[in-house]
Motif scaffolding. Structure first.
Motif, short mmCIF file in Angstrom:
data_model
loop_
_atom_site.label_atom_id
_atom_site.label_comp_id
_atom_site.label_asym_id
_atom_site.label_seq_id
_atom_site.Cartn_x
_atom_site.Cartn_y
_atom_site.Cartn_z
N LEU A 19 -32.25 51.20 -0.15
CA LEU A 19 -33.35 49.78 0.40
C LEU A 19 -32.94 48.49 0.90
O LEU A 19 -32.89 47.99 1.91
CB LEU A 19 -33.84 48.96 -1.05
N LEU A 20 -31.01 48.45 0.67
CA LEU A 20 -30.46 47.42 1.18
C LEU A 20 -29.56 47.84 2.32
O LEU A 20 -29.14 46.47 2.93
CB LEU A 20 -29.11 46.76 -0.07
N ALA A 21 -28.70 48.76 1.75
CA ALA A 21 -28.35 49.21 3.20
C ALA A 21 -27.26 48.49 4.12
O ALA A 21 -27.55 47.89 5.65
CB ALA A 21 -29.54 49.69 4.47
N GLY A 22 -26.30 48.42 2.91
CA GLY A 22 -25.21 47.77 3.69
C GLY A 22 -23.88 47.85 3.30
O GLY A 22 -24.17 48.38 1.74
N ARG A 23 -23.39 47.26 3.27
CA ARG A 23 -22.16 46.67 2.40
C ARG A 23 -21.59 45.74 1.26
O ARG A 23 -22.67 44.65 1.10
CB ARG A 23 -20.67 46.71 3.41
N VAL A 24 -21.53 46.23 -0.24
CA VAL A 24 -21.56 45.48 -0.97
C VAL A 24 -19.91 44.59 -1.96
O VAL A 24 -19.66 45.83 -1.85
CB VAL A 24 -22.66 45.84 -1.97
N LEU A 25 -19.76 43.46 -1.78
CA LEU A 25 -18.81 43.30 -2.08
C LEU A 25 -18.66 42.30 -3.90
O LEU A 25 -19.82 41.13 -3.69
CB LEU A 25 -17.93 42.04 -1.63
N ILE A 26 -18.33 42.44 -4.45
CA ILE A 26 -18.40 41.78 -5.68
C ILE A 26 -16.68 41.14 -5.78
O ILE A 26 -15.94 41.61 -6.32
CB ILE A 26 -18.40 42.71 -7.17
N VAL A 27 -16.99 39.70 -6.41
CA VAL A 27 -16.11 38.82 -6.53
C VAL A 27 -16.04 38.66 -7.85
O VAL A 27 -17.40 37.97 -8.50
CB VAL A 27 -15.75 38.17 -5.52
N ASP A 28 -14.95 37.60 -8.30
CA ASP A 28 -14.42 36.50 -9.34
C ASP A 28 -14.78 35.34 -9.07
O ASP A 28 -14.94 34.87 -7.70
CB ASP A 28 -13.24 36.99 -10.03
N GLU A 29 -14.38 34.74 -9.80
CA GLU A 29 -15.02 33.18 -10.11
C GLU A 29 -14.49 32.44 -8.76
O GLU A 29 -14.38 31.41 -8.33
CB GLU A 29 -14.08 32.30 -11.43
N GLY A 30 -12.71 33.11 -8.72
CA GLY A 30 -11.94 32.82 -7.33
C GLY A 30 -12.12 33.46 -6.53
O GLY A 30 -11.03 33.40 -5.42
N LEU A 31 -13.06 34.08 -5.63
CA LEU A 31 -13.24 34.88 -4.70
C LEU A 31 -12.43 36.14 -4.44
O LEU A 31 -12.10 36.26 -3.48
CB LEU A 31 -13.38 33.86 -3.67
N GLN A 32 -11.98 36.45 -6.11
CA GLN A 32 -10.79 37.52 -5.44
C GLN A 32 -11.84 39.03 -5.43
O GLN A 32 -12.41 38.68 -6.73
CB GLN A 32 -9.81 37.13 -6.58
N PRO A 33 -11.73 39.53 -4.39
CA PRO A 33 -12.89 40.84 -4.44
C PRO A 33 -12.23 41.89 -6.23
O PRO A 33 -11.05 42.00 -6.93
CB PRO A 33 -11.73 41.87 -3.52
N ILE A 34 -13.14 42.21 -7.04
CA ILE A 34 -13.26 43.33 -8.28
C ILE A 34 -13.93 44.75 -7.83
O ILE A 34 -12.99 45.18 -8.12
CB ILE A 34 -14.17 42.88 -8.94
N CYS A 35 -14.29 44.84 -6.82
CA CYS A 35 -14.74 46.32 -6.13
C CYS A 35 -15.77 46.18 -4.77
O CYS A 35 -16.64 45.11 -4.69
CB CYS A 35 -15.16 47.33 -7.49
N HIS A 36 -15.70 46.99 -4.22
CA HIS A 36 -16.53 47.36 -2.57
C HIS A 36 -17.42 48.67 -2.95
O HIS A 36 -16.98 48.80 -3.49
CB HIS A 36 -16.19 46.89 -1.81
N GLY A 37 -18.86 48.35 -2.23
CA GLY A 37 -19.12 49.53 -2.04
C GLY A 37 -20.19 49.46 -0.34
O GLY A 37 -20.53 48.83 -0.32
N ALA A 38 -20.23 50.76 -0.51
CA ALA A 38 -21.52 50.95 1.24
C ALA A 38 -22.26 51.78 0.95
O ALA A 38 -22.48 52.86 0.76
CB ALA A 38 -20.82 51.20 2.09
N ALA A 39 -23.65 51.49 2.14
CA ALA A 39 -24.90 52.73 1.14
C ALA A 39 -24.42 54.11 2.64
O ALA A 39 -23.76 53.71 3.33
CB ALA A 39 -25.48 51.83 1.54
N ASP A 40 -24.84 54.50 2.21
CA ASP A 40 -24.54 56.14 3.07
C ASP A 40 -25.09 55.68 5.03
O ASP A 40 -26.28 55.07 4.69
CB ASP A 40 -25.17 57.36 3.01
#
Length: 219
Positions: free
Chosen positions: A1-22
């Motif tokens: 449904l979202l068909a994109g890449r997702v990035l989760i960051v902490d309060e300081g905008l440092q990456p925690i994890c990321h993923g992408a739709a097929d």
């Protein structure tokens, strides 16, 4: 449904994890964290999202649009979700994206609680070493054993002035660095006290310098 890449960051905008739709093809968007050119725009959008309770488009380029949703824990922001995709979302997809913030919030809050419990024990150990009392000696020895911190080795105390940065967050980022795994540290009167083995003191100083320079753009 979202068909994109997702990035989760902490309060300081440092990456925690990321993923992408097929099939999502956005080049390197969201792969290595937030690009410096877009840092301010994303930071502003996250603050707007926190105020409105809705997601906000941070910026759009020829390759991708970045939509952000602030993740709230209690009365403070504990992170954010960034969605990178070529086309704008429809209303249903926006609601789905915004609803995912609740799930991410539960996970981040769980991690935050673990960090709080650990930091409390570390804080007690640091204070037990800096301000030793006969009454707390046994508790200090037990905590040192808990963290496998050898009190028989030669130790050095380092004080890190965080200037205008949030000391608790800087301490959290320092604890995440494997090079500081053998040290204990905690916020102390607006600074960060680091206790490490003397032979690793210079290496610890350099690691702190690199963190401040790379992540916080300060010395």
């Amino acid at each position: 449904l979202l068909a994109g890449r997702v990035l989760i960051v902490d309060e300081g905008l440092q990456p925690i994890c990321h993923g992408a739709a097929d099939g999502a093809d956005l080049g390197t968007a969201a792969d290595g964290g937030i690009e410096e050119d877009h840092h301010d725009a994303i930071d502003k959008a996250i603050r707007q999202s926190r105020t409105s309770g809705r997601s906000v488009v941070a910026y759009a380029t020829a390759d991708a649009q970045c939509r952000v949703m602030s993740v709230i824990g209690g009365d403070s922001a504990i992170g954010a979700i960034l969605l990178f995709r070529r086309d704008a979302l429809d209303d249903m997809a926006i609601r789905t994206f915004e609803g995912s913030a609740s799930i991410v919030g539960i996970v981040l809050l769980s991690q935050e609680r673990v960090e709080i419990r650990r930091s409390r024990d570390v804080a007690a150990l640091v204070r037990g070493l800096l301000v030793p009392t006969l009454h707390d000696r046994i508790a200090t020895l037990e905590r040192a054993d808990q963290f496998q911190f050898d009190l028989n080795q030669s130790l050095s105390l380092l004080l890190l002035d965080t200037d205008e940065l949030k000391p608790s967050y800087v301490a959290k980022r320092l604890r995440s660095k494997s090079i500081l795994a053998g040290a204990i540290l905690d916020e102390l009167n607006g600074a960060i006290a680091i206790i490490c083995k003397t032979q690793a003191a210079q290496e610890t100083i350099e690691a702190c310098h690199q963190l401040l320079l790379k992540e916080f753009k300060t010395n």
